[in-house]
Enzyme design. Structure first.
Site, PDB file in Angstrom:
ATOM      1  CB  CYS A   1      -0.885  -0.026   1.239  1.00 37.97           C
ATOM      2  SG  CYS A   1      -1.720   1.528   1.588  1.00 37.97           S
TER       3      CYS A   1
ATOM      4  CG  HIS B   1      -2.427   5.522   1.245  1.00 36.74           C
ATOM      5  ND1 HIS B   1      -3.698   5.022   1.023  1.00 36.74           N
ATOM      6  CD2 HIS B   1      -2.193   6.405   0.251  1.00 36.74           C
ATOM      7  CE1 HIS B   1      -4.211   5.598  -0.045  1.00 36.74           C
ATOM      8  NE2 HIS B   1      -3.323   6.439  -0.529  1.00 36.74           N
ATOM      9  CG  HIS B   2      -0.381   3.335   6.168  1.00 37.52           C
ATOM     10  ND1 HIS B   2      -1.641   3.230   5.604  1.00 37.52           N
ATOM     11  CD2 HIS B   2      -0.464   4.351   7.062  1.00 37.52           C
ATOM     12  CE1 HIS B   2      -2.447   4.128   6.129  1.00 37.52           C
ATOM     13  NE2 HIS B   2      -1.762   4.827   7.024  1.00 37.52           N
TER      14      HIS B   2
ATOM     15  CG  HIS C   1      -6.048  -3.387   2.091  1.00 34.54           C
ATOM     16  ND1 HIS C   1      -5.415  -2.501   1.248  1.00 34.54           N
ATOM     17  CD2 HIS C   1      -6.983  -4.022   1.347  1.00 34.54           C
ATOM     18  CE1 HIS C   1      -5.948  -2.581   0.048  1.00 34.54           C
ATOM     19  NE2 HIS C   1      -6.913  -3.496   0.081  1.00 34.54           N
TER      20      HIS C   1
END
Length: 202
Positions: free
Chosen positions: A92, A94-95, A161
């Site tokens: 991911c 984002h992280h 996720h």
């Protein structure tokens, strides 16, 4: 401690330089987290992480259309072709935490088909990049549509996720499903046939 000793030397000079730079940054990150980077368990960690990250993002150097185009065959077949349960692992954006699951692909040929192994390879190309699931789904669909020019393509992605399971909302059993489609799959009947065939084999 220097990270250069721990770097895999099998890359070309440019790749080796990149890997060394990534390792040096991870060394600093570990120090900022409060770790003693000289202790035995961490001495080779920056180099290992650098090598892993280069592998996990190698899709930036690969082209999905070239993979599909390398095995295109003329064939007068106009029924649905399905490749389902393709395992994937991605990060991911984002992280930088993993998300993983299965991809299901269907297309209806328009005079051309591709080798079945090429579709999982296309999935890997886009999985080995920093991603969000929605864009990942769309990129697979677009690459198949562009290379094969079929009557329609549909892609369904089901994923877990770790950014939801390890942190944040911490919901362990949640599954995120995304889909995208073109052409003949704009018809509800065709989509329903794909979903029926997909679920029927489970």
């Amino acid at each position: 401690m220097t990270t250069e000793k721990n770097i895999n030397m099998n890359h070309n000079p440019e790749e080796q330089k990149r890997q060394e730079a990534i390792a040096s940054h991870y060394l600093k990150i570990l120090e900022l987290l409060g770790e003693d980077t000289s202790r035995e368990g961490l001495q080779k960690t920056p180099a290992r992480v650098a090598k892993a990250m280069m592998f996990l993002t190698k899709g930036y150097k690969e082209e999905a259309n070239k993979i599909l185009s390398s095995a295109i065959f003329s064939e007068d077949y106009k029924q649905m072709v399905i490749v389902k349960d393709i395992d994937f692992y991605s990060l991911c954006e984002h992280h930088l935490l993993p998300f993983f699951g299965k991809v299901h692909v269907a297309y209806i040929p328009n005079g051309r088909v591709t080798g079945l192994s090429k579709i999982p390879r296309v999935v890997d190309v886009f999985a080995r990049r920093l991603q969000i699931q929605e864009r990942f789904t769309m990129q697979i669909k677009e690459s198949i549509q562009e290379a094969l020019e079929p009557l329609g393509v549909m892609v369904v992605v089901e994923a877990q996720h770790m950014c939801m399971q390890m942190r944040g909302i911490q919901k362990q059993n949640s599954i995120t499903t995304t889909s995208d489609f073109t052409g003949a799959f704009n018809q509800a009947k065709t989509r329903e046939e794909f979903i029926s065939l997909l679920r029927g084999g489970r």
